[in-house]
Structure formats: C-alpha cells, structure tokens
Design a protein around this motif. Sequence first.
Motif: not given
Length: 412
Positions: A69-90
């Motif tokens: 499906f075209a994910p629309g705004g649910t793609v922001k879950v993946m956006t959050a994952l990438v940013v969270f990972d940047e935080i985890r890696l300091n």
Amino acid sequence: MAGAEGSFSRVFRKVRAGAARLSAAVALSALAVSGVAAQSAFQTPAPSAILVDFATGAILFEKDSEKPFAPGGTVKVMTALVVFDEIRLNKINTDTTFIVSENAWRRGGGPSGGAAMFVPVKSATRVGDLLIGMITVGGNDAAIALAEGVAGTESAFALKMNEAGQQLGLTGSDFRNSTGFADPAQKSTARDMAQISRYIIRTFPSLYPMFSVPDIEWSKVKQRNRNVLLNAGVGADGLQVAWIKDGGYHLVGSALQNNQRLIVVVMGAKSEKERIDEAKRLLEWGFHSFEHRQLFAADAEIGRATVFGGTQGSVALAARGPVTLLMPRNSQDKLVAKVTYTGPLKAPVAKGTEIAQLEISRGPLKVMEVPLVTTEDVPVGTLWQRAVDGAGVLVGDAARDLGQKVLAKIGK
C-alpha cells in the motif's frame, strides 16, 4: 520438572559435529505459524491486517499482510526509527536543535494545509520536540526538519530509511520520503509495519513513550494526538494513523494488557470507523484468545551436555531467561522439548558459553528454538580423569562410569 506447566515431555539428544541446526530466522518462521489454527475464528472486512505478539514475534492473525500500500503518514513510524537510531548511536540527542528550513515550513507547515506541528520557519527546534510533533499529530514540517537535520536532504534521509529496512529484513517496503507524501514508488505492507513497530518498542523503550503524548501546542495552536486507538479502552499506547486518497485508512498500533503486548496493523480500511473498529476487535480477540505459558523458569536446568577431559563428566544447560511460549488459552496440546548440541564438549568449558539449542515442538510443528548456555565452569581434569575419558571413547560409557567410581574411591 521445575518450571514446566501443562502437558509437557522432554527428549534429550546429542548431535555429532557437522549436524545441521536451525537458524534464528527459520525458528521465527516456525513460531509465526502458532496462531494459524486459531485465526480461522476471526474474520475482518479490512483488506489487509496483521496481529503480532510482541514478546515472541508470533503472528496471531494475518490477512493479505504482504499486500503493498501507499503508506501515507504511517511512514513516519520508519522516520522515527531512523532518528531514534541516530540518538542511540550518540550522533544526536533529544536536546540537539535543528533549523526548520523554509522548505520544511512551506511544504509541511501551515502554508501546506496538511498535518503540521506549526513550528516557526527558521527556528532552532529541539529534536525531542520535533519527534513528538511528528509522532503525535503527524507534523509534516517536523518530519522534513528531522530528515534534513539528520541527512542534509529528505532524499538522502530516505536512503537511510531503506538501509534500516534492509537490516530489519523488510520485504515489501520502499521509502522515498519522511512524510508519506504521495510518491508512486513509495510502498509498505502491514507485515513490514508490524516488524518496524516491534523493533522500535523493543530497542528504544525510553523513546517509545513519545507515541502516547496526549497533545501539543505550537504557535498558539493546540492539537490532540491523532491516534484515536489510544482512547479506545484496549490499553493502546502508540503508534500512527494515516489516510490516503484512493488508498484507504491505515492504522499501526500497539496495546498492553496484563503484561502482554500485541501489535496490530490495519491497512486500506474503507472508513475511519472501520479502521478503529477492526483494530480494536483484533486486539480484544488476541488478548482473549492467547496467553503466555512458562515452560522453564529462569536458570532452571533444562539438560546436560557431556564433557570430555574435565573435572566432571557433564555440565548443566539453561536458557538465559524464562522460556515462555504463546499458546491458545485452555490448550491441552502436548509439547516435546529436545536439546541438541555438538559434542562431547572438550574441557575447559567456561560458564555462560552458548553450546546448545532447545527445540520446542507441538506435534509435527517446531514452534520455538532457544539457545542454551553452560551454568558453570568445567576446568581441565587430572591426568587420571582424562585417561578415564579416553578409555570411555574406546570402550564406551560403561568404562567411563566404572572409572569414575574408582577415582571417587581413590580420592577418599
């Protein structure tokens, strides 16, 4: 048997060198089938849906969960994952500030007419605030600002999203932007969204509560969290919702009841009501129909492995924590446990060494595989003990048993 519940029998077996072993991926696939027999009792009009047990990854229900499906705004879950990972890696932290560019403001903020956090243009805004603005109200301005702050451009950030997807083993997703704006190449599936959600909850427990922030206020605009599942009375505490023109209504959610967490994804529902109703029904059915059963308590001895040339002839094996299995409630299915390892082990053997696998089967179906570790050190034995072990290899286990008895008398 300590730590076991219900009808349960055990079989232990040694595996010689070179014997095949299940990979973690295969074990997960086998486990994922555990709900198939029960799911026929549940039906949903939603075009695509999946219900996953958080603790085990078992799929309790699915319907066309790999349909893209075209994910629309649910793609922001993946956006959050990438940013969270940047935080985890300091590389950044929640207090790091990103500048909200004119591009982010114009395309995703107030002037866009879409979901916005309404953060002022060219303002330096905390990463933590941008995350909450993106997660709670689907702020496209926040999503673009995060993408530009992390990777320079949104297209460069999309590369990071796809790299993360590859590492997670996603099979039906292709990410092109951080917002969910229409792009013919951008797609995802209910199964992939459930996998992303499970990873976020497991890996970022201190950041996941951002998904349940009830409301925000920016530029004198107060907005409530758009995830209506949070107020549905099922214990929901995250993640994201979306609507796509000609693509239906999507929901990615998670709920916790009595220490059991489930993840639900509904995609392509025909209305907002159907989206929330079906997500709620799935969660209620899952919590009512399945339960975790403890098979072995933490540190319980599950089996023993033979040791060659050590101060003792075997070493106890245990899992690193409790061994639990998701089962249909009131199930009387007989389970069989089998311990496999390549042996005998050669001394010295260090405590905590992973050397065996516990395989749990229900009938012909293998439903779980758990690594086992040694529970104590086994040093190299004396010359006599090693000689007895050598004789045991030549003559058999009977000689070893007799030799050990002789040594016990000599030692007295």
